[in-house]
Scaffold this motif. Structure first.
Motif, mmCIF file in Angstrom:
data_model
loop_
_atom_site.group_PDB
_atom_site.id
_atom_site.type_symbol
_atom_site.label_atom_id
_atom_site.label_comp_id
_atom_site.label_asym_id
_atom_site.label_seq_id
_atom_site.Cartn_x
_atom_site.Cartn_y
_atom_site.Cartn_z
ATOM 1 N N PRO A 155 0.795 -1.237 0.000
ATOM 2 C CA PRO A 155 0.000 0.000 0.000
ATOM 3 C C PRO A 155 0.827 1.286 0.000
ATOM 4 N N ALA A 156 2.171 1.180 -0.095
ATOM 5 C CA ALA A 156 3.005 2.368 0.085
ATOM 6 C C ALA A 156 2.936 3.340 -1.091
ATOM 7 N N GLY A 157 2.841 2.805 -2.323
ATOM 8 C CA GLY A 157 2.725 3.656 -3.501
ATOM 9 C C GLY A 157 4.026 3.955 -4.214
ATOM 10 N N ASN A 158 5.160 3.482 -3.678
ATOM 11 C CA ASN A 158 6.454 3.764 -4.297
ATOM 12 C C ASN A 158 6.694 2.851 -5.495
ATOM 13 N N TYR A 159 7.641 3.272 -6.350
ATOM 14 C CA TYR A 159 8.010 2.478 -7.523
ATOM 15 C C TYR A 159 9.340 1.789 -7.261
ATOM 16 N N ILE A 160 9.398 0.499 -7.512
ATOM 17 C CA ILE A 160 10.621 -0.280 -7.331
ATOM 18 C C ILE A 160 11.367 -0.289 -8.658
ATOM 19 N N ASP A 161 12.630 0.146 -8.638
ATOM 20 C CA ASP A 161 13.367 0.374 -9.884
ATOM 21 C C ASP A 161 13.617 -0.930 -10.647
ATOM 22 N N LYS A 162 13.835 -0.784 -11.954
ATOM 23 C CA LYS A 162 13.952 -1.940 -12.836
ATOM 24 C C LYS A 162 15.151 -2.829 -12.509
ATOM 25 N N GLN A 163 16.244 -2.232 -12.096
ATOM 26 C CA GLN A 163 17.406 -3.049 -11.782
ATOM 27 C C GLN A 163 17.128 -3.993 -10.615
ATOM 28 N N HIS A 266 -1.534 15.198 -11.118
ATOM 29 C CA HIS A 266 -1.381 16.596 -10.681
ATOM 30 C C HIS A 266 -2.067 16.826 -9.338
ATOM 31 N N VAL A 267 -3.287 16.317 -9.198
ATOM 32 C CA VAL A 267 -4.013 16.466 -7.931
ATOM 33 C C VAL A 267 -3.284 15.713 -6.814
ATOM 34 N N ARG A 268 -2.770 14.534 -7.142
ATOM 35 C CA ARG A 268 -2.003 13.754 -6.159
ATOM 36 C C ARG A 268 -0.811 14.546 -5.625
ATOM 37 N N ASP A 269 -0.028 15.109 -6.522
ATOM 38 C CA ASP A 269 1.182 15.817 -6.105
ATOM 39 C C ASP A 269 0.834 17.083 -5.327
ATOM 40 N N ASN A 270 -0.235 17.760 -5.750
ATOM 41 C CA ASN A 270 -0.680 18.951 -5.032
ATOM 42 C C ASN A 270 -1.178 18.600 -3.626
ATOM 43 N N THR A 271 -1.938 17.502 -3.524
ATOM 44 C CA THR A 271 -2.443 17.061 -2.215
ATOM 45 C C THR A 271 -1.297 16.649 -1.304
ATOM 46 N N ALA A 272 -0.313 15.957 -1.855
ATOM 47 C CA ALA A 272 0.848 15.540 -1.063
ATOM 48 C C ALA A 272 1.580 16.750 -0.487
ATOM 49 N N GLN A 273 1.742 17.766 -1.302
ATOM 50 C CA GLN A 273 2.417 18.983 -0.840
ATOM 51 C C GLN A 273 1.625 19.656 0.277
ATOM 52 N N ARG A 274 0.315 19.720 0.135
ATOM 53 C CA ARG A 274 -0.521 20.348 1.157
ATOM 54 C C ARG A 274 -0.486 19.562 2.466
ATOM 55 N N LEU A 275 -0.490 18.225 2.352
ATOM 56 C CA LEU A 275 -0.433 17.395 3.564
ATOM 57 C C LEU A 275 0.918 17.535 4.261
ATOM 58 N N SER A 277 2.730 20.135 4.287
ATOM 59 C CA SER A 277 2.734 21.435 4.955
ATOM 60 C C SER A 277 1.979 21.398 6.282
ATOM 61 N N MET A 278 1.151 20.355 6.470
ATOM 62 C CA MET A 278 0.421 20.150 7.720
ATOM 63 C C MET A 278 1.140 19.142 8.624
ATOM 64 N N ASN A 279 2.383 18.823 8.267
ATOM 65 C CA ASN A 279 3.249 17.916 9.037
ATOM 66 C C ASN A 279 2.857 16.448 8.946
ATOM 67 N N PHE A 280 2.079 16.065 7.931
ATOM 68 C CA PHE A 280 1.890 14.661 7.632
ATOM 69 C C PHE A 280 3.177 14.101 7.038
ATOM 70 N N HIS A 281 3.480 12.853 7.377
ATOM 71 C CA HIS A 281 4.556 12.153 6.673
ATOM 72 C C HIS A 281 3.924 11.479 5.464
ATOM 73 N N VAL A 282 4.291 11.920 4.273
ATOM 74 C CA VAL A 282 3.683 11.442 3.036
ATOM 75 C C VAL A 282 4.732 10.682 2.235
ATOM 76 N N LEU A 283 4.480 9.414 1.993
ATOM 77 C CA LEU A 283 5.431 8.626 1.215
ATOM 78 C C LEU A 283 5.347 9.005 -0.263
ATOM 79 N N PRO A 284 6.461 8.947 -0.981
ATOM 80 C CA PRO A 284 6.427 9.215 -2.430
ATOM 81 C C PRO A 284 5.476 8.238 -3.122
ATOM 82 N N SER A 285 4.671 8.742 -4.044
ATOM 83 C CA SER A 285 3.662 7.898 -4.683
ATOM 84 C C SER A 285 3.735 8.002 -6.197
ATOM 85 N N GLN A 286 3.648 6.837 -6.845
ATOM 86 C CA GLN A 286 3.455 6.784 -8.293
ATOM 87 C C GLN A 286 2.173 6.008 -8.601
ATOM 88 N N THR A 287 1.157 6.284 -7.782
ATOM 89 C CA THR A 287 -0.144 5.634 -7.912
ATOM 90 C C THR A 287 -1.237 6.705 -7.894
#
Length: 346
Positions: A155-163, A266-275, A277-287
């Motif tokens: 559920p983390a949302g990160n991308y695991i590199d090809k190598q 775009h909405v995802r990245d904007n929401t992540a930035q706003r969260l 700024s509210m001191n949420f720990h937001v994991l990088p997401s490609q989902t």
């Protein structure tokens, strides 16, 4: 009298996200697309509702397979279609893993994988992901008949590199099934690896980027020899006529799909930035979701508080992930309401 095999008695079922029949709920819990199917798709479905429904569909969904093959520069023989990618994942397990065979799974991950392995009476080797939710070095020494790997990760949302993917494929000795349910929200794909590696299978779904979660359509791409083997255990007529029509129309409307995915990113990245700024720990997401740890409050408390305000997100009451909430990306106005509500609650 108990009619069930011991492994079925001992296992826990898959638990889907909450589905509330409340039109006032802002639903951000099961990673559905906020857009409806495109007009092209809806028109195709309407035209498909005719007297032909008395007939069985094409047993191997060849129109859809040919459309996918043309779109992604593949051959029909490299593709199998299923009743959602979940069925495709189950077919691969059924075709390739005998009772007692080792299946490599990671934690945390999509919980259906456990269910499929237990139902098949497989032996499970579970390896915990590292602090960044990436694959740790100790995984590369494990031999397994099959490994499921969601990429982008769940559920983390990160991308695991090809190598890392290649290293895993070369080390396990069995099939590596890369579940690309969220790939259209990512920056790259592993589908090209299918041409280079005999033991890589890539699965995809029409539930996320294509707005067809209610129709249950998925597919797998692999070497023709692998697809031919999985075909042997496929249920007859496993994809209905209307679903094939909808999926085919969606692929042919790819420009619109890509436009909608760009909006969601775009909405995802904007929401992540706003969260953040509210001191949420937001994991990088490609989902099409964010996995976030709230500041100074219990995640379950915040989940309940949001639900009381008619905003439904996802909380996992499991080790390591119970400190987080998973938030599906909706329309911008949905995310604005979420942010303003969070500000009131925190």
């Amino acid at each position: 009298m108990n009619f069930f095999r011991q492994n079925i008695q001992d296992m826990s079922p898959y638990v889907p996200g909450l589905q509330l029949n409340d039109p006032d709920i802002i639903k951000l819990n099961t990673n559905e697309n906020p857009f409806p199917p495109s007009n092209t798709v809806l028109n195709a479905v309407r035209e498909g509702v005719n007297t032909s429904l008395r007939l069985y569909p094409n047993p191997t969904s060849d129109t859809l397979r040919d459309t996918l093959a043309f779109t992604y520069s593949l051959k029909r023989e490299q593709i199998i279609v299923g009743n959602g990618s979940d069925e495709v994942l189950a077919m691969i397990m059924r075709a390739c893993v005998a009772p007692g065979d080792n299946v490599l799974l990671f934690y945390p991950t999509y919980s259906l994988y456990d269910v499929l392995a237990y139902a098949n009476d497989a032996t499970i080797t579970e390896i915990e992901l590292d602090e960044s939710f990436n694959i740790p070095d100790k995984a590369f020494g494990v031999k397994a008949r099959l490994c499921y790997l969601p990429n982008p990760n769940v559920p983390a949302g990160n991308y695991i590199d090809k190598q890392t993917i290649i290293r895993l494929a070369e080390s396990i000795g069995g099939l590596l099934v890369i579940d690309e349910a969220y790939v259209d929200f990512a920056e790259q794909s592993c589908i090209d690896l299918v041409e280079k590696y005999n033991n890589i299978v890539v699965t995809r779904t029409f539930s996320k980027s294509f707005s067809l979660a209610g129709m249950r359509i998925g597919y797998a791409v692999a070497k023709p020899s692998v697809i031919a083997g999985v075909m042997k255990v496929k249920d007859s007529y496993n994809l209905d006529r209307i679903s094939e029509i909808a999926a085919t129309a969606s692929i042919r409307d790819l420009a619109e799909i890509k436009k909608r995915c760009s909006y969601i990113k775009h909405v995802r990245d904007n929401t992540a930035q706003r969260l953040r700024s509210m001191n949420f720990h937001v994991l990088p997401s490609q989902t099409n979701f964010l996995f976030v740890k709230p500041p100074g409050v219990d995640a379950e408390y915040l989940y309940e508080a949001l639900l009381n305000r008619k905003i439904l997100v996802r909380f996992f009451n499991q080790c390591r992930v119970k400190e987080y909430l998973r938030i599906t990306i909706g329309m911008q106005e949905d995310m604005d309401i979420l942010i303003s509500t969070l500000k009131e609650l925190l």
